[in-house]
Design a protein around this motif. Structure first.
Motif, short mmCIF file in Angstrom:
data_model
loop_
_atom_site.label_atom_id
_atom_site.label_comp_id
_atom_site.label_asym_id
_atom_site.label_seq_id
_atom_site.Cartn_x
_atom_site.Cartn_y
_atom_site.Cartn_z
N UNK A 134 -5.08 17.32 5.48
CA UNK A 134 -4.02 16.34 5.28
C UNK A 134 -3.55 16.37 3.83
N UNK A 135 -2.24 16.18 3.63
CA UNK A 135 -1.66 16.21 2.29
C UNK A 135 -1.66 14.80 1.71
N UNK A 136 -2.15 14.68 0.47
CA UNK A 136 -2.20 13.38 -0.19
C UNK A 136 -1.55 13.48 -1.57
N UNK A 137 -0.87 12.42 -2.02
CA UNK A 137 -0.28 12.40 -3.37
C UNK A 137 -1.33 11.97 -4.40
N UNK A 172 0.84 -1.20 0.00
CA UNK A 172 0.00 0.00 0.00
C UNK A 172 0.87 1.26 0.00
N UNK A 173 1.93 1.26 0.81
CA UNK A 173 2.82 2.42 0.87
C UNK A 173 3.48 2.68 -0.48
N UNK A 230 -5.92 5.38 -0.75
CA UNK A 230 -5.41 6.63 -0.20
C UNK A 230 -5.92 6.86 1.22
N UNK A 231 -7.20 6.58 1.45
CA UNK A 231 -7.78 6.74 2.79
C UNK A 231 -7.14 5.76 3.76
N UNK A 232 -6.96 4.52 3.34
CA UNK A 232 -6.33 3.54 4.23
C UNK A 232 -4.86 3.91 4.50
N UNK A 233 -4.20 4.49 3.52
CA UNK A 233 -2.82 4.95 3.71
C UNK A 233 -2.76 6.04 4.78
N UNK A 234 -3.69 6.98 4.73
CA UNK A 234 -3.72 8.05 5.73
C UNK A 234 -3.98 7.52 7.12
#
Length: 544
Positions: A491-494, A296-297, A464-468
């Motif tokens: 929150x910052x997301x790629x 996931x990362x 992305x949500x699970x990553x955060x």
């Protein structure tokens, strides 16, 4: 019994977290069956109990013990799983005295005597409470908070002090039933025999009376000594196993760390090394979990698939999202620029954005239980899905259509909405809405997340949500842990190009399928090892 043969069997078939526990159960089972040692004049359980009663009478006559309470005989329902002859057992209180600790742990003064506490390491004390060999049992739950659990028991000899939240078990006739054997037996079956007898809500405890009810096998002393020898062998094997697992964990963490914080110059080499060593990296289910997290990362960092210069850059995607956001969002935007504010080095074509620039968040409605009905529209609650995102409607609640007004209708869910728990003990739990649960309404304590104008890949958005939320544990320790929507939106997301999002999702699905296969292989391997270990141990331990 051949100790070297046993060592070899355990090293080949028992190298899993439950292997030694199974070994100990086999030893106790064979001991109860009298198959660990041959004794020409074997005492029956009834004869042993008569001798213990005679010793209790003597101790009472010389005023060394108080009059013991009479206990009813053991019945089938009290026996550990796998045992079916209650006549071979006696209540623990009938064969041993049970004494509560006398020393307050916090106020104890250091000294020359060991102080037995719930922790693995002994303390020290300036006095002793007891003298002799004893099995030590905690009287309070190891975890508290309404959960019944015991981490460990202790075995102690000589003079020692004992904390008031523990109890010491002293056999009346140590030459017939040893404290060491009681310790090994209770340690092996502590969940069934001790934890199951703990009571209470906020403070879960174990009483002396409940300990006295625990069934103890009446086994010949020769057999007990043989069991003690094998348990000592278990200790050695467990220590060696723990050393191997620690080395394996270090290897796994070091390998995955190189992927989680990649060096662009060595990433390809590190990834190939990890793939070539999946078997030694992943021998336990918890290691598969680490591998899934690493995948996931890598996915949200743009390290799983190659970038394509022909893809429309994510900056264009963000411009489209801004147009939809302007028409859908009531509140004015207050998003600070992201330039140079992210620790995620982004691949070419990607862009960093605030979560609220990309996704619309809505809080659920506080439905009253008085409006619940047996049929109608589903009220989707926190309890209706688990941490793996699987839905369970066995405890479903519904609302009749006549109660759904214009205000409530705004909380209707649609296919591919992302759900996230934003308060309580399961904060950060996520799921994706499928058609099988629709129509449904969003209940309180959850957010509904969807991208503006449906411009994002739903599956990538879910990643992305699970990553955060991967480091959410820090919040769950708080009494009132919750997410503030304004903070989460910042929150910052790629964000990758849309075409690359689809390629990433396909690659992640492929790798997760590989993880599923590894997980199934581990489970099957553990089952096979368990059966082989038990069969080999029976042959190794039974006397000729």
């Amino acid at each position: 019994m051949n100790p070297e043969f046993v060592r070899d069997a355990v090293s080949r078939f028992g190298d899993d977290p439950e292997g030694m526990g199974r070994f100990r159960r086999v030893v106790i089972g064979l001991a109860i069956a009298g198959k660990l040692a041959v004794e020409r004049q074997r005492q029956s359980p009834a004869e042993m109990l008569d001798q213990i009663e005679s010793e209790k009478t003597r101790l009472l006559r010389v005023d060394e013990i108080s009059k013991p309470k009479r206990l009813p005989p053991v019945i089938d329902e009290q026996l550990p799983e796998g045992f079916a002859d209650p006549s071979a057992f006696a209540p623990l209180g009938a064969v041993a005295r049970i004494e509560k600790g006398l020393t307050g742990i916090q106020g104890a003064k250091s000294g020359s005597f060991p102080l037995v506490v719930t922790a693995a390491e002994r303390g020290s004390c300036d006095h002793f409470d007891f003298d002799g060999a004893a099995t030590i049992v905690p009287l309070v739950s190891s975890t508290g908070h309404g959960n019944a659990s015991i981490n460990r028991l202790h075995y102690q000899e000589g003079r020692f002090a004992l904390g008031t939240i523990l109890a010491a078990i002293f056999p009346y006739a140590p030459d017939l039933i040893s404290a060491r054997f009681i310790f090994e037996y209770l340690s092996t079956f502590k969940d069934e025999l001790l934890v199951s007898r703990m009571t209470g809500t906020a403070n879960v405890t174990l009483s002396i009376g409940r300990i006295a009810e625990v069934p103890i096998p009446l086994i010949c002393p020769t057999v007990q000594r043989k069991a003690d020898e094998l348990m000592a062998l278990c200790d050695q094997l467990e220590a060696a196993q723990a050393e191997r697992e620690a080395a394996r964990d270090t290897f796994t963490l070091a390998t995955l760390a190189k992927l989680n914080t990649p060096d662009p110059e060595t990433l390809g080499q590190d990834a190939r090394f990890a793939l070539a060593n999946l078997a030694p990296l992943t021998t336990r289910p918890d290691q598969i979990k680490q591998l899934r997290q690493t995948i996931l990362n890598l996915a949200v960092r743009g390290r799983l698939v190659a970038q394509d210069a022909a893809d429309e850059p994510a900056s264009e995607l963000l411009s489209k999202l801004a147009k939809f956001r302007a028409t859908e969002r009531r509140r004015s935007d207050a998003f600070a620029p992201v330039e140079n504010q992210t620790d995620l080095p982004l691949p070419k074509g990607w862009i960093a954005a605030r979560f609220g620039e990309v996704f619309s968040i809505r809080t659920g409605y506080a439905f009253k239980s008085s409006t619940y009905a047996e049929r109608g529209t589903l009220i989707l609650r926190v309890v209706n899905f688990d941490r793996q995102g699987r839905f369970d409607l066995s405890d479903a609640k519904y609302i009749d259509g006549k109660h759904i007004d214009d205000k409530i209708s705004k909380f209707h869910l649609v296919e591919n909405d992302i759900l996230m728990v934003m308060v309580g003990g399961t904060i950060g739990k996520t799921a994706k809405v499928g058609t099988h649960i629709l129509p449904a309404l969003l209940n309180q304590n959850m957010w509904r997340i969807r991208s503006y104008g449906d411009q994002m890949s739903v599956d990538f958005s879910f990643m992305l949500v699970r990553f955060l939320n991967q480091n959410i544990d820090n919040l769950t320790n708080s009494t009132h842990g919750h997410f503030a929507m304004g903070d989460y939106e910042q929150k910052v997301v790629p964000i990758p190009p849309l075409a690359e999002q689809h390629r990433i999702v396909a690659k992640v699905n492929e790798l997760m399928a590989l993880c599923d296969g590894l997980e199934a292989s581990i489970t099957k391997g553990e089952q096979v090892r368990s059966r082989l270990l038990e069969a080999v141990l029976h042959n190794a331990l039974e006397p000729a």
